[in-house]
Design a protein around this motif. Structure first.
Motif, PDB file in Angstrom:
ATOM      1  N   ARG B 526      30.886  22.407  37.570  1.00  0.00           N
ATOM      2  CA  ARG B 526      30.403  21.044  37.327  1.00  0.00           C
ATOM      3  C   ARG B 526      31.553  20.095  37.019  1.00  0.00           C
ATOM      4  O   ARG B 526      31.448  19.216  36.182  1.00  0.00           O
ATOM      5  N   GLY B 527      32.665  20.320  37.683  1.00  0.00           N
ATOM      6  CA  GLY B 527      33.823  19.474  37.451  1.00  0.00           C
ATOM      7  C   GLY B 527      34.030  18.489  38.586  1.00  0.00           C
ATOM      8  O   GLY B 527      33.259  18.452  39.544  1.00  0.00           O
ATOM      9  N   THR B 528      35.063  17.668  38.458  1.00  0.00           N
ATOM     10  CA  THR B 528      35.377  16.670  39.484  1.00  0.00           C
ATOM     11  C   THR B 528      36.838  16.821  39.894  1.00  0.00           C
ATOM     12  O   THR B 528      37.644  17.355  39.144  1.00  0.00           O
ATOM     13  N   ILE B 529      37.154  16.354  41.100  1.00  0.00           N
ATOM     14  CA  ILE B 529      38.537  16.358  41.561  1.00  0.00           C
ATOM     15  C   ILE B 529      38.909  14.947  41.995  1.00  0.00           C
ATOM     16  O   ILE B 529      38.183  14.338  42.779  1.00  0.00           O
ATOM     17  N   ASP B 530      40.007  14.438  41.483  1.00  0.00           N
ATOM     18  CA  ASP B 530      40.517  13.146  41.927  1.00  0.00           C
ATOM     19  C   ASP B 530      41.908  13.347  42.493  1.00  0.00           C
ATOM     20  O   ASP B 530      42.696  14.101  41.959  1.00  0.00           O
ATOM     21  N   VAL B 531      42.166  12.660  43.605  1.00  0.00           N
ATOM     22  CA  VAL B 531      43.489  12.757  44.205  1.00  0.00           C
ATOM     23  C   VAL B 531      44.090  11.366  44.288  1.00  0.00           C
ATOM     24  O   VAL B 531      43.448  10.444  44.787  1.00  0.00           O
ATOM     25  N   THR B 532      45.286  11.193  43.776  1.00  0.00           N
ATOM     26  CA  THR B 532      46.011   9.947  44.014  1.00  0.00           C
ATOM     27  C   THR B 532      47.351  10.332  44.619  1.00  0.00           C
ATOM     28  O   THR B 532      47.887  11.389  44.320  1.00  0.00           O
ATOM     29  N   SER B 533      47.850   9.470  45.501  1.00  0.00           N
ATOM     30  CA  SER B 533      49.086   9.816  46.170  1.00  0.00           C
ATOM     31  C   SER B 533      49.782   8.542  46.606  1.00  0.00           C
ATOM     32  O   SER B 533      49.155   7.599  47.063  1.00  0.00           O
ATOM     33  N   THR B 534      51.094   8.512  46.417  1.00  0.00           N
ATOM     34  CA  THR B 534      51.892   7.387  46.866  1.00  0.00           C
ATOM     35  C   THR B 534      52.901   7.932  47.858  1.00  0.00           C
ATOM     36  O   THR B 534      53.628   8.865  47.514  1.00  0.00           O
ATOM     37  N   PRO B 535      52.950   7.369  49.081  1.00  0.00           N
ATOM     38  CA  PRO B 535      53.908   7.906  50.057  1.00  0.00           C
ATOM     39  C   PRO B 535      55.321   7.865  49.507  1.00  0.00           C
ATOM     40  O   PRO B 535      55.740   6.853  48.945  1.00  0.00           O
ATOM     41  N   GLY B 536      55.996   8.964  49.615  1.00  0.00           N
ATOM     42  CA  GLY B 536      57.386   9.019  49.168  1.00  0.00           C
ATOM     43  C   GLY B 536      57.557   9.261  47.682  1.00  0.00           C
ATOM     44  O   GLY B 536      58.637   9.606  47.234  1.00  0.00           O
ATOM     45  N   ALA B 537      56.499   9.062  46.913  1.00  0.00           N
ATOM     46  CA  ALA B 537      56.668   9.186  45.462  1.00  0.00           C
ATOM     47  C   ALA B 537      55.920  10.370  44.871  1.00  0.00           C
ATOM     48  O   ALA B 537      56.188  10.775  43.748  1.00  0.00           O
ATOM     49  N   GLY B 538      54.970  10.933  45.621  1.00  0.00           N
ATOM     50  CA  GLY B 538      54.327  12.133  45.111  1.00  0.00           C
ATOM     51  C   GLY B 538      52.811  12.069  45.075  1.00  0.00           C
ATOM     52  O   GLY B 538      52.208  11.058  45.419  1.00  0.00           O
ATOM     53  N   THR B 539      52.222  13.175  44.669  1.00  0.00           N
ATOM     54  CA  THR B 539      50.777  13.352  44.667  1.00  0.00           C
ATOM     55  C   THR B 539      50.360  13.832  43.295  1.00  0.00           C
ATOM     56  O   THR B 539      51.069  14.609  42.667  1.00  0.00           O
ATOM     57  N   GLU B 540      49.216  13.361  42.866  1.00  0.00           N
ATOM     58  CA  GLU B 540      48.667  13.872  41.616  1.00  0.00           C
ATOM     59  C   GLU B 540      47.220  14.265  41.846  1.00  0.00           C
ATOM     60  O   GLU B 540      46.418  13.478  42.341  1.00  0.00           O
ATOM     61  N   ILE B 541      46.904  15.530  41.537  1.00  0.00           N
ATOM     62  CA  ILE B 541      45.529  16.006  41.640  1.00  0.00           C
ATOM     63  C   ILE B 541      45.021  16.215  40.227  1.00  0.00           C
ATOM     64  O   ILE B 541      45.652  16.894  39.421  1.00  0.00           O
ATOM     65  N   THR B 542      43.906  15.571  39.913  1.00  0.00           N
ATOM     66  CA  THR B 542      43.373  15.676  38.558  1.00  0.00           C
ATOM     67  C   THR B 542      42.012  16.361  38.597  1.00  0.00           C
ATOM     68  O   THR B 542      41.111  15.922  39.301  1.00  0.00           O
ATOM     69  N   LEU B 543      41.905  17.452  37.873  1.00  0.00           N
ATOM     70  CA  LEU B 543      40.630  18.149  37.760  1.00  0.00           C
ATOM     71  C   LEU B 543      39.976  17.722  36.457  1.00  0.00           C
ATOM     72  O   LEU B 543      40.597  17.769  35.401  1.00  0.00           O
ATOM     73  N   GLY B 544      38.731  17.264  36.549  1.00  0.00           N
ATOM     74  CA  GLY B 544      37.994  16.914  35.339  1.00  0.00           C
ATOM     75  C   GLY B 544      36.957  17.983  35.085  1.00  0.00           C
ATOM     76  O   GLY B 544      36.134  18.253  35.942  1.00  0.00           O
ATOM     77  N   LEU B 545      37.028  18.619  33.933  1.00  0.00           N
ATOM     78  CA  LEU B 545      36.105  19.727  33.664  1.00  0.00           C
ATOM     79  C   LEU B 545      35.291  19.434  32.423  1.00  0.00           C
ATOM     80  O   LEU B 545      35.823  18.939  31.429  1.00  0.00           O
ATOM     81  N   PRO B 546      33.996  19.746  32.479  1.00  0.00           N
ATOM     82  CA  PRO B 546      33.182  19.526  31.286  1.00  0.00           C
ATOM     83  C   PRO B 546      33.609  20.510  30.198  1.00  0.00           C
ATOM     84  O   PRO B 546      34.147  21.570  30.488  1.00  0.00           O
ATOM     85  N   LEU B 547      33.377  20.144  28.962  1.00  0.00           N
ATOM     86  CA  LEU B 547      33.782  21.027  27.867  1.00  0.00           C
ATOM     87  C   LEU B 547      32.850  22.231  27.734  1.00  0.00           C
ATOM     88  O   LEU B 547      33.068  23.078  26.900  1.00  0.00           O
TER      89      LEU B 547
END
Lengths: 122, 691
Positions: B526-547
């Motif tokens: 029951r979690g979520t995944i967010d992806v942000t990425s900037t060309p040339g600067a990198g990628t960040e994947i964020t997993l949101g998990l319920p407690l």
């Protein structure tokens, strides 16, 4: 006194192998094809040790162990389970259910005898 | 699926796990060379590998492992220290063992011989020509040794069919044994339960067999019993202890004598060599270091804690849940009473049950550092394989998560880290050409945010390639050609099964399996995944998990005739819905909250409530990840201690609800799953506008 071992496995070849090994060492072997069958035969009494597989139809080994431990007559009877699972989870579940010892499949005949002697005494 | 009937395959899987355990233990040993548990873990893994290996036809592997096992046996016996040179050899040997198991024909024999040589140098053993790789029989090691064994079976050992007397007999058969029964835990006779085991035994055993043989005796009970096996080494003892042990003088007499003896610090002060203040300072440092070491040990998972079956914790949680529900009933009854004494007792019970709830939840929590730690080696090895210079940093390791969840997060994180290393981070030359430092960076972090724990995996690589993802998605007909998609939506496509933009398949990634597994695992949590990425600067994947708490603080609301609970920690504020806003717009519904536009969802419509709406509708503003969303309800009833009861299989796919709870008056309220509800609302709104 000859000791009686209840061998529970849904695979016929496995039961055969167990029976050959244990009879050869002087034990009496009663066979059951799944947990349900085993529970009926166990209730008939006279069993000194139970050797059961975990994955079986109708009633699996875990449920069998739990059922047996609920019977006053089976409080102190050694229950050995056979497992192929390399995951510790299943093993821990069986232990928590009240199993005494385990044998990892595939095993060699003297391993089976070793564990049997270990929990049942000479 | 692997064929569980193939004995060799079963062994391979087991061996892989053992090797992983071994590696973790080795890496940690490097930092804490004195940790007995780590040493035991490493040794046990080697022991099992050797034993099973021989049975499944991996003779060469068993022979090789034997030497490493020997080295660690020496460490265990205190004959040598686990220095970093040994750890290096051990790590390399671990990889060699893996090779011997996975592809015994193609393994590098010189490497094996070289490692054996290094090992022999470490242990100082004149093992002669090491290349031959014969297994020395255990009894060759056997000069008689004396062991002190303390064995206290679990109280329910007898009920589980264990007969401790048989184990004692086995020990007696190994050599000369003196057995002392400890009866201190024996209760008065009327309290004795004949099915329980109250006894413990001290055994002093002199045997030519190795320690492992003694451990084998206890193999089926070691996890549940108290068991210590220590070598009796007279040289390491103080004279007073030996005298006391031999019964020459009483232990008290020794203590007295020692008490009259001056401590080193005092002697130095008396001599004027150092001031008292300096001694105190030095002692303070000593105590500090000791505390630090203890704290460091506390982070190690489970190894030096009490083991409790998970079911017992579940039972505890269930009962705390029932307590909270009973308390809610009590509170409701007391609300109409004027009796101050009853009210104060009720409040006291509330305080206690809250405390009990927090403790019960806390027991299941494990710091995520235990999981992060496993990735050090992964990154180290992968970066070597790919000839990329990568550094792994972490933050928020102390963030706690439910233990079962931590275990299930391992695979997804491995996939993501591999992807980052393989596709994200560039080679050093490419990085320098782009004006970046040659060393790539992967940062793992974890933190709490409302009802969620956010785990982020961030790299400073080349970033995701939008055009290629789009092209691939169009080719696979996942999206319409030319469809307008936000970056966030576009990046979500990488989690589609079979989706890979890698031009070449490497051994690590690019086959398009993996990321969809990540998505599925996170969904199932029951979690979520967010992806942000900037060309040339990198990628960040964020997993949101319920407690995944079994009990939460909730906000109770009413929609039509139904009552619902939302997690209080997600709620930002409650406002009234202005009547002029309550007009159907052509687009989405937005509310202006202090200058920022917040979309809102009408729960009445989502739940098709037949009753007429209350004249003044309320909006509960909740935050979901970075977004804020309003939920329009009829009435806000107040806060509520919410015991989460799971929904039946039948309702498993109603994503809007994460469970149900029982209210003080015995009725049932559904718990809103905020994350999925908002997603559902977003698909619901446009559809309604179309119709």
């Amino acid at each position: 006194m000859t000791k009686t071992i209840l061998s529970v496995d849904d695979s016929a070849s496995m039961r055969l192998l167990v029976k050959m090994t244990l009879s050869g060492a002087g034990y009496d072997v009663v066979e059951a094809i799944d947990g349900k069958d085993a529970l009926t035969k166990a209730k008939a009494g006279g069993v000194h040790m139970v050797l059961t597989d975990l994955n079986m139809p109708n009633m699996d080994g875990l449920a069998l162990i739990r059922e047996l431990r609920c019977l006053p007559a089976y409080k102190g009877v050694p229950i050995v389970f056979l497992t192929t699972e390399s995951d510790a989870g299943k093993k821990n579940e069986a232990k928590a259910a009240g199993a005494t010892a385990w044998i990892v499949k595939p095993f060699q005949q003297d391993q089976l005898l070793g564990v049997t002697r270990k929990v049942l005494g000479p | 699926m692997t064929d569980s009937n193939d004995p060799t395959q079963t062994f391979r899987e087991e061996a892989a796990e053992l090797l992983a355990d071994l590696e973790t233990a080795l890496l940690s040993l490097e930092e804490r060379p004195d940790d007995r548990d780590l040493l035991d873990t490493a040794f046990r893994a080697l022991h099992t590998l050797k034993g099973s290996g021989a049975m499944f036809g991996f003779g060469a592997m068993a022979a090789f492992t034997h030497h490493l096992e020997n080295a660690f046996d020496q460490v265990r016996r205190g004959l040598m220290a686990p220095n970093s040179a040994l750890i290096d050899v051990a790590l390399a040997s671990k990889d060699h063992i893996r090779g011997l198991i996975e592809h015994p024909d193609r393994v590098n024999k010189e490497e094996g011989a070289r490692l054996l040589d290094l090992m022999a140098k470490q242990t100082g053993a004149a093992s002669g020509p090491t290349g031959s790789g014969t297994v020395t029989a255990d009894k060759d090691l056997g000069t008689p040794g004396t062991w002190r064994i303390r064995f206290r079976p679990a109280p329910d050992a007898l009920e589980r069919g264990t007969n401790p007397l048989l184990l004692l007999d086995e020990l007696r058969a190994m050599g000369s044994a003196t057995v002392v029964t400890l009866t201190e835990a024996l209760p008065p006779v009327e309290e004795i339960n004949p099915n329980r085991c109250y006894l413990a035994w001290d055994i002093v055993l002199t045997t030519t067999q190795p320690r492992s043989a003694i451990e084998d005796v206890f193999i089926f009970v070691v996890d549940d019993s108290e068991l210590t096996i220590d070598p009796v080494d007279p040289e390491a003892k103080r004279i007073g202890e030996i005298l006391a042990d031999r019964g020459e003088v009483a232990a008290d007499t020794v203590t007295d004598a020692v008490g009259r003896q001056k401590k080193l610090g005092q002697l130095l002060v008396d001599d004027g060599a150092v001031t008292e203040e300096r001694i105190h300072s030095a002692l303070a440092e000593q105590a500090h270091v000791r505390n630090k070491t203890d704290a460091a040990k506390a982070v190690v998972p489970a190894s030096n804690s009490i083991r409790v079956p998970a079911e017992r914790l579940d039972d505890l949680m269930d009962q705390v849940g029932e307590l909270v529900i009973s308390h809610a009933r009590l509170k409701q009854l007391v609300a109409s009473s004027a009796d101050l004494q009853i009210k104060s007792v009720t409040e006291e019970i509330e305080r206690l049950s809250n405390g009990l709830r927090d403790t019960a939840i806390g027991i299941r929590m494990v710091p995520i550092g235990t999981l992060f730690g496993r990735f050090r080696r992964l990154v180290r090895d992968l970066s070597q394989d790919m000839a990329k210079d990568v550094s792994l940093t972490m933050s928020g390791e102390e963030t706690e998560l439910d233990k079962t969840m931590i275990e299930r997060l391992n695979d997804p994180l491995v996939h993501i880290i591999r992807n980052s290393l393989d596709h994200g981070l560039e080679k050093a030359e490419e990085r320098q050409a782009a004006g970046k430092p040659p060393q790539g960076l992967i940062h793992l972090s974890a933190r709490h945010a409302g009802t969620q724990v956010l785990i982020s995996i961030k790299d400073d690589g080349r970033g995701l390639n939008r055009d290629r993802i789009r092209a691939k998605a169009e080719e696979q007909e996942l999206i319409q050609p030319g469809a307008r998609l936000s970056d966030a939506d576009l990046f979500q496509l990488i989690f589609q099964p079979g989706f890979s933009t890698a031009k070449a398949v490497t051994s690590l990634s690019g086959r398009g399996v993996g990321m969809d597994v990540v998505k599925r695992t996170i969904d199932s949590l029951r979690g979520t995944i967010d992806v942000t990425s900037t060309p040339g600067a990198g990628t960040e994947i964020t997993l949101g998990l319920p407690l995944t708490l079994a009990i939460i603080d909730g906000l109770l609301v009413r929609v039509g005739a139904g009552r619902f609970v939302m997690p209080l920690s997600a709620v930002e504020e409650c406002v009234e819905l202005p009547v002029k806003e309550d007009v159907r717009h052509t687009g989405r519904n937005f509310l202006n909250i202090r200058g920022s536009l917040v979309p809102f969802i009408r729960l009445r419509e989502m739940f098709s409530s037949p009753l007429p709406a209350d004249p003044y509708q309320k909006v509960v503003i909740i935050s979901v990840g970075e977004r804020r969303v309003g939920l329009v309800v009829d009435q806000v009833l107040g806060d509520h201690q919410t015991v989460i009861k799971s929904l039946s299989q039948l309702h498993a796919d109603t994503k809007a609800f994460s469970g149900a709870t029982i209210l003080g008056d015995g009725s049932v309220a559904l718990i809103l799953d905020i994350g999925h509800l908002v997603a559902l609302g977003q698909t619901f709104e446009p559809r309604r506008n179309v119709s």
